[in-house]
Design an enzyme around this catalytic site. Sequence first.
Site, mmCIF file in Angstrom:
data_model
loop_
_atom_site.group_PDB
_atom_site.id
_atom_site.type_symbol
_atom_site.label_atom_id
_atom_site.label_comp_id
_atom_site.label_asym_id
_atom_site.label_seq_id
_atom_site.Cartn_x
_atom_site.Cartn_y
_atom_site.Cartn_z
ATOM 1 N N SER A 29 0.907 -1.205 0.014
ATOM 2 C CA SER A 29 -0.251 -0.008 0.021
ATOM 3 C C SER A 29 0.924 1.164 -0.081
ATOM 4 C CB SER A 29 -0.869 0.077 1.341
ATOM 5 O OG SER A 29 -1.801 -0.904 0.973
ATOM 6 N N HIS A 35 -3.770 1.041 -4.424
ATOM 7 C CA HIS A 35 -2.968 0.074 -5.242
ATOM 8 C C HIS A 35 -3.399 0.234 -6.599
ATOM 9 C CE1 HIS A 35 -1.438 -3.010 -2.341
ATOM 10 N NE2 HIS A 35 -2.452 -2.382 -1.453
ATOM 11 N N HIS A 60 -5.798 -9.268 -1.546
ATOM 12 C CA HIS A 60 -5.826 -9.730 -0.236
ATOM 13 C C HIS A 60 -7.040 -10.497 0.006
ATOM 14 C CE1 HIS A 60 -4.115 -5.627 -0.477
ATOM 15 N NE2 HIS A 60 -3.344 -6.053 0.594
ATOM 16 N N TYR A 84 -9.019 -10.078 2.543
ATOM 17 C CA TYR A 84 -10.179 -9.453 2.788
ATOM 18 C C TYR A 84 -11.026 -8.828 1.423
ATOM 19 C CZ TYR A 84 -7.374 -5.276 2.285
ATOM 20 O OH TYR A 84 -6.481 -4.076 1.951
ATOM 21 N N GLU A 85 -10.310 -8.850 0.523
ATOM 22 C CA GLU A 85 -11.051 -8.436 -0.737
ATOM 23 C C GLU A 85 -11.986 -9.575 -1.236
ATOM 24 O OE1 GLU A 85 -8.689 -5.856 -3.684
ATOM 25 O OE2 GLU A 85 -7.162 -7.181 -2.320
ATOM 26 N N ALA A 145 2.651 -2.361 4.041
ATOM 27 C CA ALA A 145 2.488 -1.334 5.038
ATOM 28 C C ALA A 145 2.144 -2.108 6.187
ATOM 29 C CB ALA A 145 1.381 -0.185 4.464
ATOM 30 N N MET A 157 -2.122 -7.259 6.742
ATOM 31 C CA MET A 157 -3.067 -8.005 6.211
ATOM 32 C C MET A 157 -2.425 -8.839 4.914
ATOM 33 S SD MET A 157 -6.220 -5.504 6.844
ATOM 34 C CE MET A 157 -6.145 -4.605 8.152
ATOM 35 N N SER A 158 -1.177 -8.775 4.609
ATOM 36 C CA SER A 158 -0.853 -9.450 3.546
ATOM 37 C C SER A 158 0.532 -10.019 3.764
ATOM 38 C CB SER A 158 -0.556 -8.220 2.292
ATOM 39 O OG SER A 158 0.610 -7.493 2.801
ATOM 40 N N ASN A 175 2.128 3.203 10.360
ATOM 41 C CA ASN A 175 1.310 4.030 11.671
ATOM 42 C C ASN A 175 1.625 2.843 12.955
ATOM 43 O OD1 ASN A 175 -0.429 1.888 9.827
ATOM 44 N ND2 ASN A 175 -1.175 1.692 12.110
ATOM 45 N N HIS A 209 -6.695 4.962 6.486
ATOM 46 C CA HIS A 209 -5.812 4.790 5.184
ATOM 47 C C HIS A 209 -4.784 5.900 4.627
ATOM 48 C CE1 HIS A 209 -4.791 1.507 2.150
ATOM 49 N NE2 HIS A 209 -5.024 2.461 1.446
HETATM 50 N N1 HPA Z 1 -2.955 -3.012 10.939
HETATM 51 C C1 HPA Z 1 -3.110 -3.907 10.065
HETATM 52 N N2 HPA Z 1 -2.854 -3.717 8.947
HETATM 53 C C2 HPA Z 1 -2.194 -2.523 8.677
HETATM 54 C C3 HPA Z 1 -2.018 -1.267 9.571
HETATM 55 C C4 HPA Z 1 -2.343 -2.079 10.943
HETATM 56 O O1 HPA Z 1 -2.057 -1.006 12.058
HETATM 57 N N3 HPA Z 1 -1.219 -0.736 8.968
HETATM 58 C C5 HPA Z 1 -0.960 -0.886 7.591
HETATM 59 N N4 HPA Z 1 -1.498 -2.058 7.470
#
Ligand code: HPA
Length: 265
Positions: free
Chosen positions: A31, A62, A84, A86-87, A114, A202-203, A226, A238
């Site tokens: 990301s 993306h 992903h 989740y998609e 990310a 998540m990847s 983050n 995001h």
């Molecule tokens: N959690 C899950 N996935 C993420 C995060 C997070 O804090 N930051 C970027 N992808």
Amino acid sequence: MSLPEAIHNIHSFLTEKGAPNYIDAAVILGSGLGGFGDEIQNPLIVPYSDIPGFPQSTVEGHSGSLIIGNIDQKTVLAFSGRFHFYEGYGFDKTVLPVQLANAFNVEKLIISNAAGGINLDFKVGDLMVIDSILSPTKELEFPESIDVNKLFSENAATVKEIADSLGIRTQKGSYLYVTGPNYETKAEIHAFRFLGGDAVGMSTAPELIEAARVGTKAVAISLITNAAAGVTDQKLDHAEVKDAADAKKDVFAELVKGIISRQQS
Ligand code: HPA
């Protein structure tokens, strides 16, 4: 390791479009890290939507295209956009870029993402070289015949060494995989810290495991975009992920180029 016929068809489609039969290195861009595609010289850009049987990238940040070209003397295949769970994609689809990289016989695959920082020593903007994976819900199946612990830590050590030689500061740690799509609760992050997770995302984990299964040498790097939930009072969104990726994109590109141009040992 045999690959699905659909992968061979995609490989043929791309070579007919002008891609070489074999490629030196592949990069999956996380990301906000899609800008790395601009570093690729003489690019052949193929939108995922033009590739028969290729899934579409539905996530903001993306772009959803394949970029094939050169970095220095090496041929490179970059995936600007990944798939992903989740998609709504099954694990068989999330690992498709790895299988395609394997069809091009790449010497190395660089997987980026990310991630949220769980480790309290991490700061936003840190690059973490992944040396282990934690999957608390155990949805991922590791290939039994491979010593993934040895593989992941040896590959992480190589990346660390390259980063050090370029003067790029990196962290090293365990990537805790969640399926998403929602960010975690602060109680989950608290628990994940006790479990030994350093960053959450998540990847990457399915891709890294698939690379081990098909025998493609893979390294993985998280950009800490983050602080994970509850580490600060800030609500996660995001946009924050994108801002952190933008701020760090040059250093990320330098490290990825360093890995690509390093002779295989
Ligand atoms: N959690 C899950 N996935 C993420 C995060 C997070 O804090 N930051 C970027 N992808």
